[in-house]
Structures are given as structure tokens and as C-alpha cells.
Design an enzyme around this catalytic site. Structure first.
Site, short mmCIF file in Angstrom:
data_model
loop_
_atom_site.label_atom_id
_atom_site.label_comp_id
_atom_site.label_asym_id
_atom_site.label_seq_id
_atom_site.Cartn_x
_atom_site.Cartn_y
_atom_site.Cartn_z
N LYS A 190 -26.75 10.50 30.52
CA LYS A 190 -27.32 10.06 31.80
C LYS A 190 -26.14 9.59 32.51
CE LYS A 190 -27.86 5.89 33.31
NZ LYS A 190 -27.18 6.27 34.75
N GLY A 243 -18.24 1.89 30.56
CA GLY A 243 -18.65 0.95 31.93
C GLY A 243 -18.48 -0.52 31.81
N GLU A 265 -16.51 1.96 25.67
CA GLU A 265 -15.05 1.95 26.31
C GLU A 265 -15.39 1.22 27.68
OE1 GLU A 265 -12.46 2.25 28.81
OE2 GLU A 265 -12.89 4.70 29.02
N CYS A 299 -10.52 2.23 34.40
CA CYS A 299 -10.64 0.97 33.53
C CYS A 299 -9.07 0.55 33.05
CB CYS A 299 -11.41 1.72 32.40
SG CYS A 299 -10.85 3.01 31.80
N GLU A 396 -11.52 -8.31 36.33
CA GLU A 396 -11.62 -6.86 36.60
C GLU A 396 -12.04 -6.62 38.12
OE1 GLU A 396 -11.91 -2.65 34.33
OE2 GLU A 396 -13.86 -3.65 34.90
#
Ligand code: NAI
Ligand code: MG
Length: 493
Positions: A190, A243, A265, A299, A396
Site C-alpha cells: 500500500k 512512517g 522504520e 527520517c 520531528e
């Protein structure tokens, strides 16, 4: 006029695109016929409509993946031939490299120089790396007590559900498909709702390469319904997710009733540490690359830049000059260094962090505002005099916003670097080998770069400590995510 040119260009790029889902080797609409739109983040224009998959479509895809997994065509295929299919897919991607790079840039907004010269080569390299593993997944003979022959073999985990983000749309497909296919799994992918186009095209190239029907399925749709159904599906053995940490929490809870294998991750707030004895030109370039690559949507972005006090003022001033000189604009201009953020939601999130930095008393020394009046562009932003407890130093941001912190000595910087819930990456810039080793040893992160940043290779595992993830992708280690171990004991009496 600029818009007219862009439209013509977009149109020609989109001729190459696929806008249906891939289930069981067929290109299909959503069962209920619904679609959603994807945008060009540089212009905010809708560029395509793709099927909005739901539970029914996930069910069809999972069933197809199960059938393919159990079929002799895939299960009994010689491992070397499985590898050949993967090499073929890599070759086809290489054949279409310019078209794929253009499609990636159109859907994601990243500069063409990056999609063409960084993302695509890494995609190809990753698939070839794992193609080479397909026939090298060996077992072992184990010296157990008694008159037995005991061996251990490795088998694919089954149907893998793979949920990926929008920041490196094609590269995330390669990171997911590479180890899964080499291991002999079948997949239901997906893609992110912001960037579905290149994944669908990779599906078409996989069919052209000759993968049997149902081995690779792609269902487009949102996270809350489509992704959610994949996570809960009884016929899916494993979820690999990249994500946000908060999404991973939801996935973990939703995967619990079916006890799925999980690999995550997730995000980071990676420390990039510059000692006063570093090669300053290299450290400056490393700080720029570490944060601004991909519009800051990485990331592993080096978003907490620690600079030793002796070097701090000069470093910040030279860094600001570089940030101000950075070329923003049309992502299709080969000289563009920074494109738009991926969508309105990300744009808004980043702008609100810029406001919070200003309100909490950090000094904005570069950027701090939107660029232009169309598209989700944000000027490269630098905050100096940042304190560890400010939101811009703890959260973040996932955008072009750099926090620069001042430190005195190594003990202090190690402690502060580790004072985060994340642990994805870290970097250190110094000419002192002992300092470099100490940082590498003491910083709690899955990847540490010394006098470099963002060096990725398919052979080198990547992933996070703490809230940055579970498991590692890439390298031999990345295969473990898609393999079960089987122990066979045979009486020799
Ligand atoms: P997200 O985690 O919501 O989305 C990533 C993928 O998960 C997408 O394919 C999405 O459709 C899917 N998803 C969302 N909710 C789901 C659910 N309940 N069940 C199953 N699948 C689900 O990330 P989002 O909203 O795009 O970005 C939010 C923030 O996450 C960013 O600002 C950034 O901080 C972080 N992020 C980190 C990434 C990384 O590489 N570690 C990549 C993208 C975002
Ligand atoms: Mg989300």
C-alpha cells in the site's frame, strides 16, 4: 505562460503513468468504484485520480497473494530464477529511468536532479543487491546431542503487507520488495496516498519482467481504511511499515489479534555533532545535506545540529549564507536544489514549528517563511540559540528547519545527543579519531556517520533504536524480516 508549459509537461509525463491498482496480475478499479486524487506539490494541481482501495480490495489482494504464495509457480521456482526476475525488474527500471524520475518528481515534488541521480540509482542498486541474495539463503547443520541429524533451513514468512510513506516513494518500494521477493514471499503493497504513481508503474514493470500473477499486488488508498484493513487481515503474515511512530503504535495494536510479524522504520531527531577541530568546509556541506536533502523530509535528517562553542558563531553564519543561497523553484529545472513539501498538511505542520521556534525564543537566522505564493515551498530555515527543551529541538519536523545547539565538551554532547526518544541516526565531524570512536560507541542510534552524512548502501542495515523502529532493513539483516527458521531433526537409528 509558466503554467501552460507545466501542464504540457505534466501531461506528457502522465502518459507513462498507470492509474489503476494491481491485483492478481490485473489492473483494476476499487470494488466500489471510488477514487482519490493525487497532486503536483509544486503547483497544487490535481494530476491524476487513482482507485481508493478499501477492505474488499485488500481482501482480494491478500487472497491473490496467498494463492500465489502457495502456487508451485512461485514456491517451487528455482531460487536463481527468482533472482533473475528481480534482475529483470531492475533492468526495466534502468531502461525507463528518465520517465520514472520525471513521474516521481511530478507526484512528490523532489528536484529532478535528486530523483534521477539519487533515488533511481538507489532503487536499481537495492533490487540488484537482493536479486543476488535469492539463491544464497542457506541453512546449517547443527551438532545436537544423540544420534540425530539436525538441520536448519530458512523459509519465506508468507504474505507480506507493506505500508510505505511518500518521502522516497520508489526507494521505499525497493527496500520492501527487494528482501521480500528474494526470500520468496508474496506481497501486498500500500503506497502512500500522496504519491501512488511510481509504485503502480513499478508494478507494471514487474509484470513486464514476468513475475507470476499475484506475487506482487498494489492497493492504493488511505491509511485509516485501506492500510488498516491490510494490518488486520487474517491472511497476511507480516507487516513492514515505514512512517510515523504514532501510526506504528496503532498498527502494533491492530496487528496484535493476528500476532503478525512487525518491522517498523520510524522517525528521528538525529544529532549531527560538529567539533571545533573538524574540517569545517566538509562539516558545513554535511550539515546542509544532512538536513535539507529531500526538503528535510528524511527520517534520518540531522535536525539537531550540535556545534562546539569555539566554532559556533562562525559556523552558524556560514551555514546561513549557504541556506540563503540554496536554489528553490521548479523541481524540473535540473539546477533546482529544493522543491516543495509534499502536501498542505506537511506544509502546515512545518510552518507551525517555525512559529513555535520563534515564540519559544530561538533566533531565526535564515528563512522562516513560505517561498513564493504557489506550491508548498518553504525557505531553508535555521534557528540558532536553540535550547534542548524547545519543540523544534525535540520533535520531528520533517521539513527544512534546522536547530543549531551549542555544546562545550564530549561528555555533555553525548548526554544531550541521547536525550531523545529517537535513535535512528547520528553523525560526528572531527579530525580526532578517538572522539569519533567514542561518539560512534556511545550514541544510541542505528546508524552513525563519521565525517559524512546520508551515505546509504543496500548492503548496510538501516533502522532505529528506541522509538525509531523495530528491526533493520537492507543488508543480509533485512532478509530476516521475511524469513522463518525451520529446524528439522532426523533420527539416524
Ligand atoms: P503516516 O505514518 O500516517 O503514513 C505512512 C503510511 O502509513 C501511509 O501509507 C499511510 O497511508 C499509512 N497509514 C496511516 N495510518 C495508518 C493506519 N492507521 N493503518 C495502516 N496504515 C496507515 O505518516 P504521514 O501522516 O504521512 O506523516 C506524518 C509524519 O510522520 C511526518 O510529518 C513525519 O514526521 C513522519 N513520517 C516519517 C517517515 C519516515 O520515513 N520515518 C515517512 C513519512 C512520515
Ligand atoms: Mg498520518
Amino acid at each position: 505562460m509558466a503554467t501552460a508549459t507545466l501542464d504540457a509537461r505534466s501531461e506528457s509525463i502522465l502518459k507513462y503513468a498507470r492509474t489503476k491498482m494491481l491485483i492478481d496480475g490485473k489492473w483494476v478499479d476499487a470494488a466500489d468504484g471510488r477514487t482519490f486524487s493525487t497532486h503536483n506539490p509544486a503547483t497544487e494541481e490535481i494530476i491524476a485520480h487513482v482507485p481508493e482501495g478499501s477492505a474488499v480490495d485488500i481482501d482480494r489482494a491478500a487472497a491473490a497473494a496467498r494463492r500465489a504464495f502457495e502456487s508451485r509457480g512461485w514456491r517451487k521456482m528455482d531460487a536463481r530464477d527468482r533472482g533473475k526476475l528481480m534482475y529483470k525488474l531492475a533492468d526495466l527500471i534502468e531502461r525507463d529511468i528518465d520517465k520514472l524520475a520525471a513521474l516521481e518528481t511530478l507526484d512528490n515534488g523532489k528536484p529532478i536532479a535528486e530523483s534521477r541521480n539519487a533515488d533511481l540509482p538507489l532503487v536499481i542498486d537495492c533490487l540488484r543487491y537482493y536479486a543476488g541474495w535469492a539463491d544464497k539463503l542457506q541453512g546449517a547443520v547443527l551438532p545436537i546431542r544423540g544420534n540425530y541429524m539436525c538441520y536448519q533451513k530458512r523459509e519465506p514468512v508468507g504474505v507480506a503487507g507493506q505500508i510505505i510513506p511518500w518521502n522516497f516513494p520508489m526507494l521505499m518500494v525497493a527496500w520492501k520488495w527487494g528482501p521480500a521477493l528474494a526470500a520468496g514471499c508474496t506481497v501486498v503493497l500500500k503506497p502512500a496516498e500522496q504519491t501512488p504513481l511510481t509504485a503502480l508503474k513499478m508494478g507494471e514493470l514487474a509484470m513486464e519482467a514476468g513475475f507470476p500473477e499475484g506475487v506482487i499486488n498494489i492497493v492504493t488508498g488511505d491509511g485509516e481504511h485501506c492500510g488498516d484493513s491490510l494490518v488486520k487481515h487474517k491472511g497476511v503474515d507480516k507487516i513492514a511499515f515505514t512512517g510515523e511512530g504514532r501510526t506504528a503504535e496503532i498498527i502494533m495494536a491492530n496487528a496484535a489479534p493476528t500476532l503478525k510479524r512487525l518491522t517498523f522504520e520510524l522517525g528521528g531527531k538525529s544529532p549531527n555533532i560538529v567539533f571545533a577541530d573538524a574540517d569545517m568546509d566538509a562539516a558545513l556541506n554535511g550539515a546542509m545535506l544532512g538536513l535539507y536533502l529531500n526538503q528535510g523530509q528524511c527520517c534520518c535528517a540531522g535536525s539537531r545540529l550540535f556545534v562546539q562553542d569555539k566554532a559556533y558563531d562562525e559556523f552558524v553564519s556560514r551555514l546561513s549564507e549557504k541556506a540563503n543561497a540554496r536554489k528553490l523553484g521548479d523541481p524540473f529545472d535540473p539546477s533546482t536544489e529544493q522543491g516543495p513539501q509534499v502536501d498542505q498538511a506537511q506544509f502546515d505542520k512545518i510552518m507551525s514549528y517555525i512559529d513555535s521556534g520563534k515564540n519559544q525564543g530561538a533566533k531565526c537566522v535564515a528563512g522562516g517563511a513560505r517561498f513564493g505564493d504557489k506550491g508548498f515551498f518553504i525557505k531553508p530555515t535555521i534557528f540558532a540559540d536553540v535550547q534542548d527543551n524547545m519543540a523544534i529541538a525535540t520533535d520531528e519536523i520533517f521539513g527544512p528547519v534546522l536547530s543549531v545547539l551549542r555544546f562545550k565538551d564530549i561528555d555533555e554532547v553525548v548526554r544531550r545527543a541521547n536525550a531523545t526518544e529517537y535513535g535512528l541516526a547520528a553523525a560526528v565531524w572531527t579530525r580526532d579519531i578517538a572522539k569519533a570512536h567514542r561518539i560512534a560507541d556511545e550514541v544510541r542510534a542505528g546508524t552513525v556517520w563519521v565525517n559524512c552524512y546520508d551515505v546509504f548502501d543496500a548492503a548496510a542495515p538501516f533502522g532505529g533504536f528506541k522509538r525509531s523502529g523495530i528491526g533493520r532493513e537492507l543488508g543480509a539483516k533485512g532478509l530476516d524480516n521475511y524469513l522463518e527458521e525451520k529446524t528439522v531433526t532426523i533420527s539416524l537409528d
